[in-house]
Design a protein around this motif. Structure first.
Motif, PDB file in Angstrom:
ATOM      1  N   ASP A 111       0.858  -1.187   0.000  1.00 27.24           N
ATOM      2  CA  ASP A 111       0.000   0.000   0.000  1.00 27.24           C
ATOM      3  C   ASP A 111       0.897   1.241   0.000  1.00 27.24           C
ATOM      4  O   ASP A 111       1.925   1.270   0.682  1.00 27.24           O
ATOM      5  N   HIS A 112       0.463   2.254  -0.726  1.00 28.07           N
ATOM      6  CA  HIS A 112       1.242   3.494  -0.832  1.00 28.07           C
ATOM      7  C   HIS A 112       1.605   4.053   0.557  1.00 28.07           C
ATOM      8  O   HIS A 112       2.761   4.374   0.840  1.00 28.07           O
ATOM      9  N   HIS A 113       0.618   4.123   1.434  1.00 24.92           N
ATOM     10  CA  HIS A 113       0.896   4.716   2.746  1.00 24.92           C
ATOM     11  C   HIS A 113       1.639   3.766   3.679  1.00 24.92           C
ATOM     12  O   HIS A 113       2.324   4.217   4.606  1.00 24.92           O
ATOM     13  N   SER A 120       4.112   2.066   2.489  1.00 28.05           N
ATOM     14  CA  SER A 120       5.482   2.378   2.043  1.00 28.05           C
ATOM     15  C   SER A 120       5.987   3.644   2.732  1.00 28.05           C
ATOM     16  O   SER A 120       7.132   3.693   3.206  1.00 28.05           O
ATOM     17  N   HIS A 121       5.134   4.671   2.784  1.00 27.60           N
ATOM     18  CA  HIS A 121       5.525   5.904   3.495  1.00 27.60           C
ATOM     19  C   HIS A 121       5.813   5.594   4.974  1.00 27.60           C
ATOM     20  O   HIS A 121       6.821   6.052   5.531  1.00 27.60           O
ATOM     21  N   ALA A 122       4.907   4.838   5.581  1.00 27.81           N
ATOM     22  CA  ALA A 122       5.048   4.541   7.017  1.00 27.81           C
ATOM     23  C   ALA A 122       6.350   3.779   7.278  1.00 27.81           C
ATOM     24  O   ALA A 122       7.083   4.076   8.228  1.00 27.81           O
ATOM     25  N   GLY A 134       8.964  11.935   0.846  1.00 21.92           N
ATOM     26  CA  GLY A 134       8.020  11.911  -0.272  1.00 21.92           C
ATOM     27  C   GLY A 134       7.995  10.561  -0.979  1.00 21.92           C
ATOM     28  O   GLY A 134       8.457   9.544  -0.449  1.00 21.92           O
ATOM     29  N   ASP A 135       7.452  10.570  -2.205  1.00 21.03           N
ATOM     30  CA  ASP A 135       7.248   9.301  -2.896  1.00 21.03           C
ATOM     31  C   ASP A 135       8.556   8.600  -3.267  1.00 21.03           C
ATOM     32  O   ASP A 135       8.588   7.369  -3.362  1.00 21.03           O
ATOM     33  N   ALA A 136       9.636   9.345  -3.502  1.00 20.89           N
ATOM     34  CA  ALA A 136      10.912   8.679  -3.791  1.00 20.89           C
ATOM     35  C   ALA A 136      11.300   7.766  -2.633  1.00 20.89           C
ATOM     36  O   ALA A 136      11.757   6.632  -2.836  1.00 20.89           O
ATOM     37  N   ALA A 163       0.892  11.635   5.517  1.00 17.04           N
ATOM     38  CA  ALA A 163      -0.030  12.558   4.849  1.00 17.04           C
ATOM     39  C   ALA A 163       0.583  12.998   3.524  1.00 17.04           C
ATOM     40  O   ALA A 163       1.749  13.397   3.475  1.00 17.04           O
ATOM     41  N   ASP A 164      -0.205  12.889   2.458  1.00 16.12           N
ATOM     42  CA  ASP A 164       0.282  13.342   1.153  1.00 16.12           C
ATOM     43  C   ASP A 164      -0.892  13.816   0.313  1.00 16.12           C
ATOM     44  O   ASP A 164      -1.984  14.065   0.855  1.00 16.12           O
ATOM     45  N   GLY A 165      -0.676  13.966  -1.008  1.00 14.99           N
ATOM     46  CA  GLY A 165      -1.772  14.332  -1.898  1.00 14.99           C
ATOM     47  C   GLY A 165      -2.766  13.193  -1.948  1.00 14.99           C
ATOM     48  O   GLY A 165      -3.895  13.291  -1.463  1.00 14.99           O
TER      49      GLY A 165
HETATM   50 FE   LIG Z   1       2.744   9.681  -1.405  1.00 17.85          FE
END
Ligand SMILES: [Fe+2]
Length: 600
Positions: free
Chosen positions: A124-126, A128-130, A340-342, A147-149
């Motif tokens: 999941d995108h978040h 990955s961020h977490a 960020g996403d990178a 938190a992102d777009g």
């Molecule tokens: Fe993101």
């Protein structure tokens, strides 16, 4: 176990490699392709990661993509259907530009790398961020806020992570806010309204906010309102991003805030119109901060944990991060160097290793330097062929020489070891300069960076001296490790740090521990012995519109075509002929004037 993480096809593509639970390398595609914010499939980054680890694609145990493309497809399709018929024009555009090749990503990875489908995983995108925030932070248990777009559907998540002494790891994101309700998209909408580039220039809104007063917070609270459960919702009539690709705000938004700024119009802060834009930036910044602080306070109460890890594009907002640290009740706040996403490329690989495969927990080195190395020998060869003045110096002589140059007002391109992963230059691909005089800021802007005057430059300071110059709250030095917080410059120091002090008396300071970048630390100390202030201006080594330099050659070419006076890579020092000559002249002049005054 060898795991490759990939983020791609939105913005800031990247690849990262984790071997036996440890990051080995990570790099953004833009640093290799030289296309800023390169969103393409990161083939250069992948090839570099594999090559630097001596691996072939068939050696990989898994390739992890940082989000679930089919969920994103579902979100775009569902949003388009809900908004039909208003969305009929935007849907093909969203399909082409937002999704692009994403839904076919498995096929792309298989065909580009020859990896069989069963080795390709999705997080999941978040998540990955977490993972990028929690699994790289020196903490064993922490609350997590992302938190992102927007990712697939989630735009904000809260939860917690635990690295257990038995070796197992858990990351649980218990609640989320879903698209179209998004703090990142709220901020991006104001970014577009204020005439800046979405997904690129959000930090300009934060810089501009310091010049304004939050006189429009009530209007901002009309377009985003709080819900009884602590979440928030955007009022759809003020936004268009969910229905059209042409404009993210509606005509009702303009009725509320006034005419938008045209991107080509300069912001005149002395005019009422310019002040309105600054007030607007200050107002959205203020509301963003109050919502984040409120959500984080709830999270603190709920979890009872002392540490908070934050990631997602919103975590690049250093002013909000500093408020989270001081007001949400956590003792420590961790933001990774690439929130960020990178950074999701590394997050996805670590998540797969610890959570999906259940491999034992490992401490990840606490630094941002995961990219390609710089070769000082290469720099020396290139510069000599170009008839420049080249010196190869031992470390002590080099540090003294560069400290002299900085004290003499020269701008130094400083390249050292592996380049940073993430958007900030943290001492391995930096432009360094004296921080005392606002004229230095103007010179950097005029000759190299060409930034808007309302965007401040950042300082770097050794951790031992940080409190002398900056008003850091408890936990502030940690947040400033990767330049993730904006803090007050001590009032008595502001006039002596004019090139790095923002109009509101703050700075996005980097607090440097010796072991993270020993040579820069030594340079700061040497500079402090000369000037009395061990602080330097530290900005990313690039010119406007280009990615940060990676190789010695890129550093050299940049050095040759703009106002950098001295270039350092490893033990090599290159001085511009003109700069060297003027230095010699000025030294001769000062010694002759000393001699003259002695005679007199
Ligand atoms: Fe993101």
């Amino acid at each position: 176990m060898k795991i490759l993480g990939i983020s791609a096809h939105y913005h800031d593509s990247a690849a990262a490699l984790v071997v036996d639970g440890m990051p080995v390398c990570a790099v953004q595609e833009e640093r290799l392709s030289r296309r800023k914010n390169d969103a393409g499939f990161p083939m250069n980054a992948i090839e570099w990661c594999l090559e630097s680890a001596g691996l072939e694609p068939e050696h990989l145990d898994a390739v992890v993509f940082y989000e679930r493309p089919m969920l994103k497809f579902d979100r775009i399709l569902t949003s388009a259907l809900r908004a039909f018929p208003r969305s009929w024009r935007s849907f093909p555009h969203a399909m082409k530009n937002t999704l692009g090749e994403k839904v076919w990503v498995k096929g792309i990875i298989t065909s580009q790398l020859g990896i069989p489908g069963q080795k390709i995983l999705f997080t999941d995108h978040h998540a990955s961020h977490a993972a990028a925030a929690f699994l790289t932070a020196p903490t064993r248990r922490a609350a997590i806020l992302t938190a992102d777009g927007v990712g697939e559907w989630a735009t904000l998540t809260v939860g917690e992570g635990e690295r257990r002494s038995g070796g197992s790891t858990s990351i649980t994101l218990s609640r989320e806010v879903k698209f179209p309700h998004s703090l990142g998209l709220l901020y991006s909408t104001f970014t577009a309204y204020l005439g800046f580039k979405v997904n690129e220039d959000e930090y300009k809104v934060m810089g501009l906010a310091a010049y304004g007063r939050p006189t429009m917070v009530d209007q901002v609270r009309t377009v985003i309102h709080r819900l009884p459960d602590g979440a928030f919702a955007l009022a759809p009539e003020f936004f268009e991003f969910q229905t059209t690709a042409e404009r993210s705000y509606s005509s009702k938004f303009i009725d509320l805030f006034g005419p938008a700024r045209h991107p080509h119009d300069a912001i005149d802060l002395d005019s009422p119109e310019g002040q309105r834009f600054a007030d607007c930036a200050a107002s959205v910044q203020s509301v963003l901060e109050e919502i984040l602080v409120d959500i984080a306070r709830h999270l603190r109460r709920e979890t009872g944990l002392d540490d908070l890890c934050i990631a997602g594009g919103v975590a690049l907002n250093g002013v909000a991060n500093a408020r989270l640290l001081t007001e949400a009740g956590f003792a420590r706040v961790f933001v990774p160097p690439a929130p960020g996403d990178a950074g999701c490329a590394l997050g996805a690989a670590l998540y797969a290793d610890r959570v999906y495969f259940g491999n034992p927990d490992r401490d990840v080195p606490d630094h941002p330097f995961w990219g390609p190395d710089v070769d000082g020998g290469h720099l020396a060869r290139v510069a000599r062929e170009d008839s420049q003045s080249v010196d190869e110096l031992d470390n002590t002589t080099l540090i003294d020489r560069i400290a002299d140059d900085l004290a003499g007002g020269r701008i130094v391109g400083w390249m050292e070891g592996a380049c940073e992963f993430g958007p900030r230059a943290l001492g391995h691909r930096s432009l360094l300069a004296a921080p005392h005089d606002a004229a230095m800021r103007d010179r950097l802007n005029a000759q190299i960076k060409r930034r808007e005057e309302f965007r401040p430059f950042a300082p770097v300071v050794p951790i031992e001296s940080a409190d002398r110059f900056f008003d850091l709250p408890p936990g502030g030095a940690r947040l400033a490790r990767f330049m993730s917080g904006v803090f007050a410059v001590r009032p008595e120091c502001r006039s002596r740090l004019a090139a790095v002090t923002h109009v509101d008396g703050t700075a996005r300071v980097q607090v440097l521990e010796r072991e993270m970048a020993p040579r820069l630390h030594a340079l700061l100390e040497a500079y402090g012995r000369r000037s009395g202030i061990p602080v330097l201006l530290n900005t990313s080594f690039n010119v406007a519109g280009e990615p940060i330099v990676t190789t010695a050659l890129e550093g050299y070419l940049t050095f040759r075509r703009c106002g950098i006076d001295v270039l350092v890579a490893g033990s090599t020092v290159v001085s511009k002929r003109t700069a060297a000559a003027s230095l010699k002249e000025s030294r001769e002049w000062s010694s002759s004037s000393v001699a003259a005054s002695t005679v007199a």
